[in-house]
Design a protein around this motif. Sequence first.
Motif, PDB file in Angstrom:
ATOM      1  N   GLY A  41      38.048  35.536  36.774  1.00  6.56           N
ATOM      2  CA  GLY A  41      37.998  37.008  36.760  1.00  6.56           C
ATOM      3  C   GLY A  41      39.266  37.603  37.325  1.00  6.56           C
ATOM      4  O   GLY A  41      40.348  37.023  37.177  1.00  6.56           O
ATOM      5  N   GLY A  42      39.098  38.746  38.014  1.00  3.97           N
ATOM      6  CA  GLY A  42      40.278  39.427  38.543  1.00  3.97           C
ATOM      7  C   GLY A  42      40.234  39.560  40.051  1.00  3.97           C
ATOM      8  O   GLY A  42      41.182  40.045  40.673  1.00  3.97           O
ATOM      9  N   LYS A  43      39.128  39.161  40.674  1.00  3.02           N
ATOM     10  CA  LYS A  43      38.998  39.339  42.133  1.00  3.02           C
ATOM     11  C   LYS A  43      39.546  38.118  42.878  1.00  3.02           C
ATOM     12  O   LYS A  43      39.879  37.105  42.262  1.00  3.02           O
ATOM     13  CB  LYS A  43      37.522  39.501  42.492  1.00  3.02           C
ATOM     14  N   ASP A  44      39.537  38.226  44.202  1.00  2.00           N
ATOM     15  CA  ASP A  44      39.948  37.090  45.035  1.00  2.00           C
ATOM     16  C   ASP A  44      38.885  35.974  44.882  1.00  2.00           C
ATOM     17  O   ASP A  44      37.744  36.122  45.338  1.00  2.00           O
ATOM     18  CB  ASP A  44      40.033  37.568  46.496  1.00  2.00           C
TER      19      ASP A  44
ATOM     20  N   THR B 197      42.646  33.865  41.226  1.00  2.00           N
ATOM     21  CA  THR B 197      41.535  34.668  40.710  1.00  2.00           C
ATOM     22  C   THR B 197      40.577  33.826  39.850  1.00  2.00           C
ATOM     23  O   THR B 197      39.752  34.374  39.139  1.00  2.00           O
ATOM     24  CB  THR B 197      42.079  35.849  39.869  1.00  2.00           C
ATOM     25  N   SER B 198      40.743  32.518  39.910  1.00  2.00           N
ATOM     26  CA  SER B 198      39.757  31.663  39.251  1.00  2.00           C
ATOM     27  C   SER B 198      39.632  30.374  40.047  1.00  2.00           C
ATOM     28  O   SER B 198      40.564  29.997  40.788  1.00  2.00           O
ATOM     29  CB  SER B 198      40.177  31.359  37.810  1.00  2.00           C
TER      30      SER B 198
ATOM     31  N   GLU C 119      43.203  29.987  33.958  1.00  2.00           N
ATOM     32  CA  GLU C 119      42.186  31.041  33.781  1.00  2.00           C
ATOM     33  C   GLU C 119      40.938  30.531  33.072  1.00  2.00           C
ATOM     34  O   GLU C 119      39.961  31.255  32.930  1.00  2.00           O
ATOM     35  CB  GLU C 119      42.773  32.175  32.947  1.00  2.00           C
TER      36      GLU C 119
ATOM     37  N   GLY D 140      35.003  41.819  32.744  1.00  2.00           N
ATOM     38  CA  GLY D 140      36.310  41.272  33.119  1.00  2.00           C
ATOM     39  C   GLY D 140      36.196  40.056  34.021  1.00  2.00           C
ATOM     40  O   GLY D 140      37.175  39.638  34.668  1.00  2.00           O
ATOM     41  N   GLU D 141      35.021  39.485  34.106  1.00  2.00           N
ATOM     42  CA  GLU D 141      34.816  38.276  34.931  1.00  2.00           C
ATOM     43  C   GLU D 141      33.604  37.509  34.412  1.00  2.00           C
ATOM     44  O   GLU D 141      32.648  38.108  33.931  1.00  2.00           O
ATOM     45  CB  GLU D 141      34.628  38.638  36.408  1.00  2.00           C
TER      46      GLU D 141
ATOM     47  N   THR E 219      36.744  32.413  30.257  1.00  2.00           N
ATOM     48  CA  THR E 219      37.969  32.979  30.827  1.00  2.00           C
ATOM     49  C   THR E 219      37.521  34.343  31.381  1.00  2.00           C
ATOM     50  O   THR E 219      36.355  34.720  31.162  1.00  2.00           O
ATOM     51  CB  THR E 219      39.048  33.180  29.744  1.00  2.00           C
ATOM     52  N   PRO E 220      38.397  35.110  32.033  1.00  2.00           N
ATOM     53  CA  PRO E 220      37.918  36.407  32.540  1.00  2.00           C
ATOM     54  C   PRO E 220      37.373  37.310  31.433  1.00  2.00           C
ATOM     55  O   PRO E 220      36.464  38.104  31.665  1.00  2.00           O
ATOM     56  CB  PRO E 220      39.179  37.015  33.170  1.00  2.00           C
ATOM     57  N   SER E 221      37.904  37.174  30.216  1.00  2.00           N
ATOM     58  CA  SER E 221      37.506  38.124  29.171  1.00  2.00           C
ATOM     59  C   SER E 221      36.707  37.496  28.028  1.00  2.00           C
ATOM     60  O   SER E 221      36.417  38.172  27.052  1.00  2.00           O
ATOM     61  CB  SER E 221      38.772  38.769  28.596  1.00  2.00           C
TER      62      SER E 221
END
Length: 607
Positions: free
Chosen positions: A9-12, A63-64, A166, A184-185, A214-216
């Motif tokens: 995703g996009g977070k920590d 982020t992954s 990713e 997005g995650e 993947t995130p998307s």
Amino acid sequence: MCGIFAYAGGKDAVSVLVDGLSSLEYRGYDSAGVFLPKSGAVKTVGAVDNLKKKLSQQPLEGTSGIAHLRWATHGEPTEINAHPHHDNNKEVWVVHNGIIENYKELREALKKHGCNFVSDTDTEVIAHLISYNLAKLNDFEKAVTKSLNELKGTYGLAVSWKKEPEKIIGARMGAPVVLGLGDGENFIASDTTPILRHTKNVIYLHDGEVAVITPSSHNIYNLNHDIINKQAEVIEWSAEQAQKSGYEHFMLKEIMEGPEVVRNTLRGRLIVDSGLAKLGGLESVKEKLKEIERIIIVGCGTAFYAGLIGEYMLEEYAGIPVEVEVGSEFRYRKPIINDKTILLAVSQSGETADTLEAIREAKRKGALTLGIVNTVGSTIARETDAGIYNHAGPEIGVASTKAFISQITALALFTLFLGRQRQMSLVTGKRIAEELLALPQKMEKVLSQKEAIKKIAEKYAGHKDFLYIGRKYNYPIAYEGALKLKEVSYAHAEGYGAGEMKHGPLAMIDENFPTMAISPQDSVYEKMASNIQEIKARKGPVIAIATEGDEEIKQLAQDVIYIPKALEMLTPVLTIIPLQLFAYYFAKARGCSIDRPRNLAKSVTVE
Ligand code: F6R
């Protein structure tokens, strides 16, 4: 049973993964670890708090990543055995729940191709195998699919590759895997618990399915790499409900896990055609076991009752004299032990002080010590000379349910193992093996009556005293059934050998004193029926556990719960289920604290 969790995703990723692991802690707490393809891995022995501490000193960024909580099966619970596991170049990393049965063959083959193994786990072989196939195919997805086709056993896994940071690949064969679809995650996990705090949209993988996230994006394939279309489901459970798979209590969840537990205890351990049990943990003492002349089984509480069933099995089928003793008494006698005696300790936790002290005393006197233990790497597992692991997964409810069932199963395996070293015929060996394999389906049939058992429990919820009676293989079940009721509902319940009724306890019986009669159609059925008559004549209400098709018993008992027909020595695995469910629903009707009964602890490390 371990817990896997993966995030793209996009977070920590570290916060997401560690937070998720905390909610999975009921699945295991031997070791924990994370891998982020952008920055590396951190692993620790023990539960998630230890991992958090280590991560504060060795922070990871990205982020992954993938994460794991281990409930040890192959290899001690050490840092080196903690997941994620990696290949030679530390590029392919894997987290895994399950057991790879052909790991030894794969390991030997991969070693010849230059793979260096650092851990004792079966999982490490997966990382090396994927890496080996990646070098040939240069395609992450295809290399994983090819590798999965080469594995035998069970897995719920997630794989990360440094070169495609990713992307995470998950797969399922016999161990649960769920995808979480966020905005997005995306997530992969052993169950919905760590996912629910991010999204309620999930897809459950079936055996033989592979997911690429993947995130998307998310895609699902079969093991031929053909795409499969699956719709997401919306889950309404809370995270707490999800930990218990939607059950209100761990006790009920663990009772319902019984069939799976028996499958796990038996997995890879039966050679049906030869009527043999293959017990890797006894390999080192196999020759010595041919010479032993006496077995002393030691355990406490529920484990002691499992030992009593083992006594009947071992004497009948292996022809070896057996004694069973509670751990707290053993070393206060003067046990007669020589080098032809085995002390077999039965323990779920592997930490029970009384059992441990009995082992130490027997060792001092020269006995070979063995364990039937659920917790890998526990003190009893380490201090015994050899043993059989239960593979029952962590038991959280204080009242032991699934571990007991697994202990009886392991004792049956041990009986088959020793019996076939001695006079047991091939025909009998095959029969036991087949009957063992048939157990899970029969257990499911008993479990499917849970609503009817609940009604019976509610009907008797106002009663204060209960008697549990049984004979032969189901004599220890009378004790175990009574113990379950006592500990979760605080009602007074006594277990008795049915033949002992007329020597005293019959005096207690009147219309307010119900008896639970464990009376399957076995070699002592007629005697049990007479004992039930004696109770009926004194107006005592009777709840009978009987074999399907036994209509006669309805003349004697107010309530009847049926079990399928099974080999006599294995009937306890079926008869205990209604008693566990009865205790559970009885305690629930009385509003008791079922998973944490007053005054009791799960692991008793004081004498
Ligand atoms: C009863 C129960 C206890 C344990 C006993 C031994 O439900 O759980 O009687 O069986 O304390 O524990 P372990 O098996 O961990 O040695």
